[in-house]
Design a protein around this motif. Sequence first.
Motif, PDB file in Angstrom:
ATOM      1  N   ALA A 142       0.861  -1.211   0.004  1.00  0.00           N
ATOM      2  CA  ALA A 142       0.334  -0.181   0.316  1.00  0.00           C
ATOM      3  C   ALA A 142       1.191   1.661  -0.256  1.00  0.00           C
ATOM      4  N   GLY A 143       1.848   1.099   0.593  1.00  0.00           N
ATOM      5  CA  GLY A 143       2.563   2.415   0.578  1.00  0.00           C
ATOM      6  C   GLY A 143       3.326   2.439  -0.448  1.00  0.00           C
ATOM      7  N   ALA A 144       3.582   1.373  -1.413  1.00  0.00           N
ATOM      8  CA  ALA A 144       4.495   1.813  -3.170  1.00  0.00           C
ATOM      9  C   ALA A 144       2.889   2.082  -3.817  1.00  0.00           C
ATOM     10  N   HIS A 145       1.821   1.530  -3.308  1.00  0.00           N
ATOM     11  CA  HIS A 145       1.245   2.416  -4.395  1.00  0.00           C
ATOM     12  C   HIS A 145       0.917   4.212  -3.987  1.00  0.00           C
ATOM     13  N   LEU A 146       1.066   4.322  -3.106  1.00  0.00           N
ATOM     14  CA  LEU A 146       0.812   5.524  -2.286  1.00  0.00           C
ATOM     15  C   LEU A 146       1.557   6.108  -2.912  1.00  0.00           C
ATOM     16  N   MET A 147       3.399   6.035  -2.842  1.00  0.00           N
ATOM     17  CA  MET A 147       4.073   7.242  -3.398  1.00  0.00           C
ATOM     18  C   MET A 147       3.444   7.081  -4.914  1.00  0.00           C
ATOM     19  N   LEU A 148       3.416   5.699  -5.602  1.00  0.00           N
ATOM     20  CA  LEU A 148       3.115   6.043  -7.255  1.00  0.00           C
ATOM     21  C   LEU A 148       2.120   7.461  -7.627  1.00  0.00           C
ATOM     22  N   ALA A 149       0.635   6.634  -7.063  1.00  0.00           N
ATOM     23  CA  ALA A 149      -0.166   7.603  -7.152  1.00  0.00           C
ATOM     24  C   ALA A 149       0.393   9.492  -7.009  1.00  0.00           C
ATOM     25  N   ALA A 150       1.076   9.519  -5.565  1.00  0.00           N
ATOM     26  CA  ALA A 150       1.797  10.844  -5.713  1.00  0.00           C
ATOM     27  C   ALA A 150       2.695  11.319  -6.629  1.00  0.00           C
ATOM     28  N   ASN A 151       2.958  10.590  -7.536  1.00  0.00           N
ATOM     29  CA  ASN A 151       4.273  10.397  -8.441  1.00  0.00           C
ATOM     30  C   ASN A 151       3.186  10.526  -9.652  1.00  0.00           C
ATOM     31  N   ALA A 152       2.169   9.942  -9.606  1.00  0.00           N
ATOM     32  CA  ALA A 152       1.433  10.045 -10.766  1.00  0.00           C
ATOM     33  C   ALA A 152       0.633  11.807 -11.563  1.00  0.00           C
ATOM     34  N   LEU A 153       0.444  12.146  -9.861  1.00  0.00           N
ATOM     35  CA  LEU A 153       0.189  13.299 -10.076  1.00  0.00           C
ATOM     36  C   LEU A 153       0.308  14.738  -9.929  1.00  0.00           C
ATOM     37  N   GLY A 154       1.777  14.039  -9.904  1.00  0.00           N
ATOM     38  CA  GLY A 154       2.597  14.993 -10.152  1.00  0.00           C
ATOM     39  C   GLY A 154       3.177  15.584  -9.333  1.00  0.00           C
ATOM     40  N   PHE A 155       3.665  14.639  -7.947  1.00  0.00           N
ATOM     41  CA  PHE A 155       3.583  14.931  -6.338  1.00  0.00           C
ATOM     42  C   PHE A 155       5.612  14.713  -6.045  1.00  0.00           C
TER      43      PHE A 155
ATOM     44  N   ILE B 258       6.015   6.392   7.156  1.00  0.00           N
ATOM     45  CA  ILE B 258       6.081   8.587   7.218  1.00  0.00           C
ATOM     46  C   ILE B 258       6.477   8.611   6.058  1.00  0.00           C
ATOM     47  N   PHE B 259       5.504   8.919   4.942  1.00  0.00           N
ATOM     48  CA  PHE B 259       5.737   9.671   3.687  1.00  0.00           C
ATOM     49  C   PHE B 259       5.075  10.606   3.587  1.00  0.00           C
ATOM     50  N   TYR B 260       6.550  11.602   2.689  1.00  0.00           N
ATOM     51  CA  TYR B 260       6.350  12.826   3.246  1.00  0.00           C
ATOM     52  C   TYR B 260       5.749  13.300   1.799  1.00  0.00           C
ATOM     53  N   ILE B 261       4.340  14.822   1.724  1.00  0.00           N
ATOM     54  CA  ILE B 261       4.370  14.737   0.107  1.00  0.00           C
ATOM     55  C   ILE B 261       4.824  15.558  -0.264  1.00  0.00           C
ATOM     56  N   GLY B 262       4.615  16.140  -1.345  1.00  0.00           N
ATOM     57  CA  GLY B 262       4.591  17.997  -1.854  1.00  0.00           C
ATOM     58  C   GLY B 262       5.221  17.698  -3.029  1.00  0.00           C
ATOM     59  N   THR B 263       5.624  19.158  -3.051  1.00  0.00           N
ATOM     60  CA  THR B 263       6.232  20.061  -4.808  1.00  0.00           C
ATOM     61  C   THR B 263       7.574  19.094  -4.446  1.00  0.00           C
ATOM     62  N   GLU B 264       7.766  18.510  -5.650  1.00  0.00           N
ATOM     63  CA  GLU B 264       9.071  18.221  -5.445  1.00  0.00           C
ATOM     64  C   GLU B 264      10.801  19.382  -5.483  1.00  0.00           C
ATOM     65  N   GLN B 265      11.426  19.495  -5.184  1.00  0.00           N
ATOM     66  CA  GLN B 265      12.069  20.320  -5.737  1.00  0.00           C
ATOM     67  C   GLN B 265      13.564  19.838  -5.333  1.00  0.00           C
ATOM     68  N   GLN B 266      13.616  18.754  -5.517  1.00  0.00           N
ATOM     69  CA  GLN B 266      14.617  18.385  -5.172  1.00  0.00           C
ATOM     70  C   GLN B 266      14.932  16.761  -4.645  1.00  0.00           C
ATOM     71  N   ARG B 267      15.615  16.100  -6.065  1.00  0.00           N
ATOM     72  CA  ARG B 267      15.145  14.691  -5.676  1.00  0.00           C
ATOM     73  C   ARG B 267      16.962  13.035  -5.685  1.00  0.00           C
ATOM     74  N   SER B 268      16.500  12.489  -5.355  1.00  0.00           N
ATOM     75  CA  SER B 268      17.375  11.385  -4.451  1.00  0.00           C
ATOM     76  C   SER B 268      17.847  11.561  -5.967  1.00  0.00           C
ATOM     77  N   PRO B 269      19.514  11.235  -5.903  1.00  0.00           N
ATOM     78  CA  PRO B 269      20.420  10.912  -7.089  1.00  0.00           C
ATOM     79  C   PRO B 269      20.993   9.585  -6.664  1.00  0.00           C
ATOM     80  N   LEU B 270      20.683   8.663  -5.451  1.00  0.00           N
ATOM     81  CA  LEU B 270      21.423   7.536  -5.380  1.00  0.00           C
ATOM     82  C   LEU B 270      21.082   6.640  -6.454  1.00  0.00           C
ATOM     83  N   PRO B 271      21.694   6.042  -6.816  1.00  0.00           N
ATOM     84  CA  PRO B 271      21.863   4.641  -8.430  1.00  0.00           C
ATOM     85  C   PRO B 271      20.556   3.766  -8.206  1.00  0.00           C
ATOM     86  N   ARG B 272      20.160   3.485  -8.309  1.00  0.00           N
ATOM     87  CA  ARG B 272      19.748   2.061  -8.591  1.00  0.00           C
ATOM     88  C   ARG B 272      20.073   0.924  -8.737  1.00  0.00           C
TER      89      ARG B 272
END
Length: 193
Positions: A121-134, A164-178
């Motif tokens: 459910a946490g992964a779905h939350l993250m993806l949905a927030a990203n899909a909406l531009g957050f 604990i999920f933090y959601i907002g307008t992204e100002q900086q993205r994680s640079p960590l490699p996959r």
Amino acid sequence: MSGTPNEVVDLLLRRASALKFAEPGPSGTQLEQILSAAVTAADHGRLRPWRFIVFEGAGRERLGDLMAAQVQADKPGAEAAELEKAREKALRAPTVVALVCKPVIGHKVPVVEQQAAVAAAGAHLMLAANALGFGVAWKTGAAAYHPAVRAGLGLADEDSVVGIFYIGTEQQRSPLPRATLEDVVEYQRDRAA
């Protein structure tokens, strides 16, 4: 999520945690969409063991006070600046969601599988927030497991904070490699002779 299969896969491939946030966060309607997507996660036994505690506006200060209480309990001599730093963690994004697993004890579906459903459910939350531009980040840290925070959130002994999920307008993205597939995938395709 809607869109073509390629758009959905592209969203998955682009997903990354945000490091810094700004206003605005999701509107009430957008947050409802995010949480509605979260509860579509696979759930063995349909137990729905997830609970969401949403902190917005001044409500984030309550979470910040719990985080400061955790530091104070662990370090009774903590200075005011250290306590304030702990409080400010709850203010790093406009919307904060604590995702809690409230397992059904004694059910044939083991608690570990219920916790896995909540993580999904946490992964779905993250993806949905990203899909909406957050931007979104999934955190835990000592506060997620501490008795002072757990008590402040009204959790029972068997409950756990999965994230604990933090959601907002992204100002900086994680640079960590996959991870590379070579590092994490093992193929077993052919039968031994």
